[in-house]
Design an enzyme around this catalytic site. Structure first.
Site, PDB file in Angstrom:
ATOM      1  N   ASN A  17       0.838  -1.211   0.000  1.00 20.20           N
ATOM      2  CA  ASN A  17       0.000   0.000   0.000  1.00 20.20           C
ATOM      3  C   ASN A  17       0.868   1.254   0.000  1.00 20.20           C
ATOM      4  O   ASN A  17       0.541   2.231  -0.672  1.00 20.20           O
ATOM      5  CB  ASN A  17      -0.967  -0.012   1.180  1.00 20.20           C
ATOM      6  CG  ASN A  17      -2.214  -0.823   0.871  1.00 20.20           C
ATOM      7  OD1 ASN A  17      -3.062  -0.392   0.088  1.00 20.20           O
ATOM      8  ND2 ASN A  17      -2.319  -2.015   1.460  1.00 20.20           N
ATOM      9  N   ARG A  68       1.690   0.747  25.987  1.00 21.42           N
ATOM     10  CA  ARG A  68       1.308   1.116  24.624  1.00 21.42           C
ATOM     11  C   ARG A  68       1.424   2.632  24.431  1.00 21.42           C
ATOM     12  O   ARG A  68       1.935   3.122  23.441  1.00 21.42           O
ATOM     13  CB  ARG A  68      -0.135   0.654  24.363  1.00 21.42           C
ATOM     14  CG  ARG A  68      -0.625   0.896  22.949  1.00 21.42           C
ATOM     15  CD  ARG A  68      -2.001   0.299  22.735  1.00 21.42           C
ATOM     16  NE  ARG A  68      -2.024  -1.153  22.937  1.00 21.42           N
ATOM     17  CZ  ARG A  68      -1.582  -2.047  22.057  1.00 21.42           C
ATOM     18  NH1 ARG A  68      -1.099  -1.658  20.900  1.00 21.42           N
ATOM     19  NH2 ARG A  68      -1.638  -3.337  22.324  1.00 21.42           N
ATOM     20  N   MET A  93       0.427  -3.108  12.274  1.00 20.40           N
ATOM     21  CA  MET A  93      -0.269  -4.144  13.024  1.00 20.40           C
ATOM     22  C   MET A  93      -0.226  -3.891  14.525  1.00 20.40           C
ATOM     23  O   MET A  93       0.162  -4.760  15.308  1.00 20.40           O
ATOM     24  CB  MET A  93       0.317  -5.518  12.666  1.00 20.40           C
ATOM     25  CG  MET A  93       0.026  -5.899  11.236  1.00 20.40           C
ATOM     26  SD  MET A  93      -1.746  -5.761  10.851  1.00 20.40           S
ATOM     27  CE  MET A  93      -1.787  -6.382   9.190  1.00 20.40           C
ATOM     28  N   ASN A 110      -7.018   4.542   8.031  1.00 21.95           N
ATOM     29  CA  ASN A 110      -6.588   3.141   8.031  1.00 21.95           C
ATOM     30  C   ASN A 110      -7.225   2.437   6.846  1.00 21.95           C
ATOM     31  O   ASN A 110      -8.311   2.822   6.404  1.00 21.95           O
ATOM     32  CB  ASN A 110      -7.040   2.461   9.327  1.00 21.95           C
ATOM     33  CG  ASN A 110      -6.605   1.003   9.399  1.00 21.95           C
ATOM     34  OD1 ASN A 110      -5.452   0.671   9.085  1.00 21.95           O
ATOM     35  ND2 ASN A 110      -7.514   0.116   9.783  1.00 21.95           N
ATOM     36  N   HIS A 112      -8.619  -1.343   5.782  1.00 26.64           N
ATOM     37  CA  HIS A 112      -8.969  -2.645   6.338  1.00 26.64           C
ATOM     38  C   HIS A 112      -9.393  -3.562   5.185  1.00 26.64           C
ATOM     39  O   HIS A 112     -10.203  -3.159   4.351  1.00 26.64           O
ATOM     40  CB  HIS A 112     -10.105  -2.475   7.351  1.00 26.64           C
ATOM     41  CG  HIS A 112     -10.501  -3.765   7.983  1.00 26.64           C
ATOM     42  ND1 HIS A 112      -9.633  -4.498   8.764  1.00 26.64           N
ATOM     43  CD2 HIS A 112     -11.637  -4.480   7.920  1.00 26.64           C
ATOM     44  CE1 HIS A 112     -10.232  -5.608   9.151  1.00 26.64           C
ATOM     45  NE2 HIS A 112     -11.447  -5.621   8.661  1.00 26.64           N
ATOM     46  N   GLU A 145     -11.536   5.565  18.384  1.00 26.27           N
ATOM     47  CA  GLU A 145     -11.022   4.697  19.450  1.00 26.27           C
ATOM     48  C   GLU A 145     -11.546   3.267  19.387  1.00 26.27           C
ATOM     49  O   GLU A 145     -11.006   2.378  20.016  1.00 26.27           O
ATOM     50  CB  GLU A 145     -11.254   5.364  20.816  1.00 26.27           C
ATOM     51  CG  GLU A 145     -10.342   6.593  20.948  1.00 26.27           C
ATOM     52  CD  GLU A 145     -10.423   7.298  22.299  1.00 26.27           C
ATOM     53  OE1 GLU A 145     -10.698   6.635  23.309  1.00 26.27           O
ATOM     54  OE2 GLU A 145     -10.192   8.526  22.325  1.00 26.27           O
ATOM     55  N   ASP A 148     -11.359  -0.654  14.057  1.00 24.65           N
ATOM     56  CA  ASP A 148     -11.803  -0.697  12.651  1.00 24.65           C
ATOM     57  C   ASP A 148     -13.213  -0.163  12.455  1.00 24.65           C
ATOM     58  O   ASP A 148     -13.954  -0.669  11.609  1.00 24.65           O
ATOM     59  CB  ASP A 148     -11.729  -2.136  12.105  1.00 24.65           C
ATOM     60  CG  ASP A 148     -10.303  -2.648  12.019  1.00 24.65           C
ATOM     61  OD1 ASP A 148      -9.389  -1.840  11.834  1.00 24.65           O
ATOM     62  OD2 ASP A 148     -10.116  -3.871  12.140  1.00 24.65           O
ATOM     63  N   GLU A 177      -7.265  -2.353  -2.856  1.00 18.98           N
ATOM     64  CA  GLU A 177      -6.678  -1.502  -1.808  1.00 18.98           C
ATOM     65  C   GLU A 177      -5.772  -0.456  -2.448  1.00 18.98           C
ATOM     66  O   GLU A 177      -5.778   0.722  -2.075  1.00 18.98           O
ATOM     67  CB  GLU A 177      -5.868  -2.342  -0.816  1.00 18.98           C
ATOM     68  CG  GLU A 177      -6.701  -3.287   0.022  1.00 18.98           C
ATOM     69  CD  GLU A 177      -5.862  -3.995   1.091  1.00 18.98           C
ATOM     70  OE1 GLU A 177      -4.936  -3.377   1.643  1.00 18.98           O
ATOM     71  OE2 GLU A 177      -6.144  -5.172   1.370  1.00 18.98           O
TER      72      GLU A 177
HETATM   73  C1  GAR Z   1      -3.202  -4.929   3.779  1.00 24.26           C
HETATM   74  O1  GAR Z   1      -3.963  -5.966   3.228  1.00 24.26           O
HETATM   75  C2  GAR Z   1      -4.032  -4.117   4.751  1.00 24.26           C
HETATM   76  O2  GAR Z   1      -5.376  -3.998   4.354  1.00 24.26           O
HETATM   77  C3  GAR Z   1      -3.914  -4.935   6.001  1.00 24.26           C
HETATM   78  O3  GAR Z   1      -2.560  -5.328   6.029  1.00 24.26           O
HETATM   79  C4  GAR Z   1      -2.101  -5.481   4.694  1.00 24.26           C
HETATM   80  C5  GAR Z   1      -0.792  -4.730   4.536  1.00 24.26           C
HETATM   81  O4  GAR Z   1      -0.234  -5.013   3.285  1.00 24.26           O
HETATM   82  N1  GAR Z   1      -4.278  -4.191   7.161  1.00 24.26           N
HETATM   83  C6  GAR Z   1      -4.961  -4.708   8.178  1.00 24.26           C
HETATM   84  O5  GAR Z   1      -5.311  -5.873   8.231  1.00 24.26           O
HETATM   85  C7  GAR Z   1      -5.292  -3.726   9.298  1.00 24.26           C
HETATM   86  N2  GAR Z   1      -6.314  -4.260  10.149  1.00 24.26           N
HETATM   87  P1  GAR Z   1       0.947  -4.141   2.710  1.00 24.26           P
HETATM   88  O6  GAR Z   1       2.035  -4.098   3.802  1.00 24.26           O
HETATM   89  O7  GAR Z   1       1.419  -4.892   1.516  1.00 24.26           O
HETATM   90  O8  GAR Z   1       0.428  -2.777   2.387  1.00 24.26           O
END
Ligand code: GAR
Length: 221
Positions: A17, A68, A93, A110, A112, A145, A148, A177
């Site tokens: 992304n 955190r 993550m 974000n 998802h 907060e 997702d 995406e």
């Molecule tokens: C993507 O599929 C994104 O939607 C997901 O992680 C991947 C990152 O891919 N995000 C989540 O699951 C957040 N809850 P990338 O590092 O190749 O962009």
């Protein structure tokens, strides 16, 4: 030339992304400037992608912080120091603390890999595949907060095909995406996203003439 929106991208992994965002900027489809890429993992390939394009990339390891929020304070200070106006989570993550979210109110996005509010949390593609939905997709939303669940900016829908595996479905979603994330950031950059309660109004949005025809899967011959 339009003003370039200063953004910071947070990631933990491969960074496809991030790559889509870089490509959109380089192709003139996105008026933004990536001031910094931050990873909580030093081996994230996304860091290499950034450096290949001379974008500053920093590792801020989450280990060794007492809480955190303690970690988030370091990240927020870094982002503010780089003049970041919009924080872009691209496969980061980690849950953000309330401190982080309040530090950038309505200024964190974000992506998802599911059609929110379905299949929140980890592995949205796998959850959708195992559930047996006929359509899934991806969602770009503002971060609040809750997990997702912030106001939705843009979504793309893909069908689940009979021959699909978890991996082929995830790949089909990923292609979308890469289309919707740069677009969401561009809409923000143009000042066109207005949050009204749960909803995001996109100013100047044209209604889609094809919207009257529904998607059906399996198709009706
Ligand atoms: C993507 O599929 C994104 O939607 C997901 O992680 C991947 C990152 O891919 N995000 C989540 O699951 C957040 N809850 P990338 O590092 O190749 O962009």
């Amino acid at each position: 030339m339009n003003r370039k929106l200063p953004i910071g991208v947070l990631l933990s992994g491969g960074g496809t992304n991030l790559q889509a965002i870089i490509d959109a900027i380089e192709q003139g489809r996105l008026d933004a400037e990536i001031r910094t890429v931050v990873s909580n993992r030093e081996n994230a390939y996304g860091l290499t992608r950034a450096r290949n394009h001379d974008i500053p990339a920093t590792v801020i390891d989450h280990r060794g912080h007492p809480s955190r929020e303690a970690y988030d304070r370091v990240v927020v200070e870094h982002l503010k120091g780089q003049g970041v106006e919009l924080v872009v989570l691209a496969g980061f993550m980690r849950l953000l603390s309330p401190f982080f979210i309040r530090s950038f109110p309505d200024r964190i996005m974000n992506i998802h890999p599911a059609l929110s509010p379905s299949f929140a949390g980890l592995h949205g593609q796998k959850q959708a595949f195992e559930y047996g939905v006929r359509f899934s997709g991806c969602t770009v939303h503002f971060v609040t907060e809750g997990l997702d669940e912030g106001p939705i900016i843009i979504q793309a829908v893909v069908p689940v095909l009979p021959e699909d595996t978890e991996e082929t479905l995830a790949q089909r979603i990923l292609v979308q995406e890469h289309r919707i994330y740069p677009r969401a950031i561009q809409l923000y950059s143009e000042g066109r996203l207005v949050i009204e309660g749960r909803k995001v109004r996109v100013t100047g949005e044209e209604s889609d003439a094809s919207a009257g025809s529904a998607l059906v899967n399996p198709h009706i011959p």
